[in-house]
Design an enzyme around this catalytic site. Structure first.
Site, PDB file in Angstrom:
ATOM      1  N   GLY A 163      31.780  51.026  17.379  1.00  0.00           N
ATOM      2  CA  GLY A 163      30.364  51.018  17.705  1.00  0.00           C
ATOM      3  C   GLY A 163      30.182  50.791  19.186  1.00  0.00           C
ATOM      4  O   GLY A 163      30.987  50.105  19.830  1.00  0.00           O
ATOM      5  N   TRP A 203      14.103  50.166  14.727  1.00  0.00           N
ATOM      6  CA  TRP A 203      14.356  51.373  13.923  1.00  0.00           C
ATOM      7  C   TRP A 203      15.035  50.996  12.615  1.00  0.00           C
ATOM      8  O   TRP A 203      14.748  51.561  11.559  1.00  0.00           O
ATOM      9  CB  TRP A 203      15.267  52.351  14.667  1.00  0.00           C
ATOM     10  N   ASP A 219      16.723  64.359  16.016  1.00  0.00           N
ATOM     11  CA  ASP A 219      15.317  64.005  16.220  1.00  0.00           C
ATOM     12  C   ASP A 219      14.355  65.061  15.692  1.00  0.00           C
ATOM     13  O   ASP A 219      13.143  64.965  15.919  1.00  0.00           O
ATOM     14  CB  ASP A 219      15.051  63.751  17.705  1.00  0.00           C
ATOM     15  N   ASP A 237      18.579  55.260  15.298  1.00  0.00           N
ATOM     16  CA  ASP A 237      17.302  55.973  15.315  1.00  0.00           C
ATOM     17  C   ASP A 237      17.169  56.945  14.146  1.00  0.00           C
ATOM     18  O   ASP A 237      16.055  57.250  13.696  1.00  0.00           O
ATOM     19  CB  ASP A 237      17.130  56.783  16.609  1.00  0.00           C
ATOM     20  N   ARG A 293      14.828  48.083  20.398  1.00  0.00           N
ATOM     21  CA  ARG A 293      14.211  49.201  19.687  1.00  0.00           C
ATOM     22  C   ARG A 293      15.110  49.682  18.556  1.00  0.00           C
ATOM     23  O   ARG A 293      14.618  50.091  17.497  1.00  0.00           O
ATOM     24  CB  ARG A 293      13.896  50.341  20.660  1.00  0.00           C
ATOM     25  N   THR A 309      26.880  51.379  22.562  1.00  0.00           N
ATOM     26  CA  THR A 309      25.445  51.533  22.820  1.00  0.00           C
ATOM     27  C   THR A 309      25.215  52.684  23.779  1.00  0.00           C
ATOM     28  O   THR A 309      26.082  53.028  24.591  1.00  0.00           O
ATOM     29  CB  THR A 309      24.836  50.243  23.391  1.00  0.00           C
TER      30      THR A 309
END
Length: 392
Positions: free
Chosen positions: A229, A247, A110, A171, A243, A231
């Site tokens: 994969g 993204w 981030d 993200d 969201r 979450t």
């Protein structure tokens, strides 16, 4: 893998009134009033990631979201030319420098959200050499998170932590523009190669065959092979976190700006259709796209704002003759009109009510959040004028 291309819901092909310049000007004025109300409290510190009871607590350098506050201040300065916004944004550069010097919460991808919206845009807008230097230092830290075997940037945590190694999340599509910018500034092709490889791996593994997305995906750091994969914030490993899908729309649309890869906007288009086709009647998504009206789930206004920006970015890269351009414009207009009419936070801090930070961890549920505020403001700016996005 072939990614599905859903036909667009007929709702978006019906004639809709556009958002006039007067409407956009009024909406931006409302935003500036809210920022002015928050400015005295957050001139030396930052709003928290999400509100508590409609009020943003004050925080220091503790999260991934502080850049969204400075991003809003720079947007406000660009719109008004009023130096009160610039002065606060520039004063907060000290905090971003201290964060780098003391390595405070920088073990994260981030860094893009943090330093693109605080330092890189300060450099671009004002020529501040100190801001440029901070942005480049942050880019180097982000580059250090790139694993050459897997071709991905590790999302969070210590690079030597086996539980976190090889993990990418959707993200990051909005964080890797920091590397593209640093490559252009320095001529370091390694930055560009890392960002390009990560984007390709995200397209390959985070996007499912039906054009929904995983939030996270694990790669084997020893072999480079895909593992699984799951979450971190969605309803389930098999659902589609709203969201995250937003993204993806925005990030893959941006991918074309940085790489010239024509597959990126087409992938963004597919993700957009999946997102838009699962919106309720007021066009503001539930926090996970698995939900429908009978589930009475919470909305996530922040996901709607991000998706509106993503669609606006997508439109930049489509031919003027593309037959779906009017439909995408309609979708943007419907989402923004309803965000302003039904979800604007008149009696709370922030700009948008009814955001969801992390439902599973009971964080920021049904509250304003800082990224939702930023992207709502950005969407209004995008529609009101010719403007260069901070992620480009």
């Amino acid at each position: 893998m072939t990614i599905a291309f859903e036909s667009l819901d007929p709702r978006y092909t019906l004639p809709q009134p556009g958002l006039s310049q007067a409407w956009l000007s009024e909406a931006i004025s409302e935003v500036l009033v809210k920022i002015d109300a928050m400015l005295p409290r957050f001139a030396l510190t930052f709003p928290a990631a999400s509100a508590d009871g409609g009020i943003y607590p004050e925080v220091g350098k503790v999260d991934w979201t502080e850049g969204f506050w400075t991003g809003m201040l720079w947007l406000a300065w660009e719109v008004t030319g009023d130096n009160k916004y610039r002065e606060v944004a520039e004063s907060l550069l000290d905090s971003f420098e201290e964060r780098l010097n003391k390595r405070i919460k920088v073990d994260t991808h981030d860094l893009g959200f943090l330093y693109l919206l605080s330092c890189v845009n300060a450099w671009k807008l004002t020529g501040d050499l100190r801001a440029r230097s901070l942005g480049l230092r942050a880019a180097e830290l982000l580059y250090q998170r790139f694993d050459t075997t897997t071709g991905v940037i590790q999302a969070w945590g210590d690079l030597n932590d086996p539980a976190r190694q090889g993990r990418m999340i959707i993200d990051c599509n909005l964080n890797i523009p920091l590397l593209f910018w640093a490559a252009d500034e320095t001529g370091n092709v390694s930055y560009r190669e890392a960002a390009t490889r990560h984007l390709a791996q995200a397209a390959r593994y985070l996007v499912r065959e039906d054009a929904s997305t995983f939030h996270t995906y694990y790669m084997d750091i020893h072999t480079g092979q895909p593992l699984r994969g799951d979450t971190h914030q969605g309803f389930s490993d098999d659902s589609c976190w709203a969201r995250g899908q937003a993204w993806g729309i925005y990030g893959f649309a941006l991918g074309f700006s940085h790489t010239g890869d024509i597959t990126q906007p087409e992938l963004a288009r597919r993700l957009a259709h999946y997102f838009l086709n699962r919106l309720p009647d007021d066009y503001i998504c539930y926090w996970d796209l698995i939900f429908s009206e009978q589930d009475h789930a919470y909305r996530d206004t922040s996901a709607a704002a991000i998706a509106a920006c993503g669609l606006a970015e997508l439109l930049k890269h489509l031919p003027l003759t593309d037959p779906l351009r009017p439909a995408y414009n309609t979708a943007i207009g419907l989402m923004l009109r309803n965000l302003r009419t039904h979800y604007f936070a008149h009696q709370q801090d922030g700009l948008l009510r009814e955001g969801v930070y992390n439902f599973g961890r009971n964080m920021g549920i049904n509250e304003p959040n800082l990224w939702g505020d930023y992207f709502y403001f950005e969407a209004l700016i995008r529609l009101s004028r010719i403007w260069t996005p901070y992620f480009c």
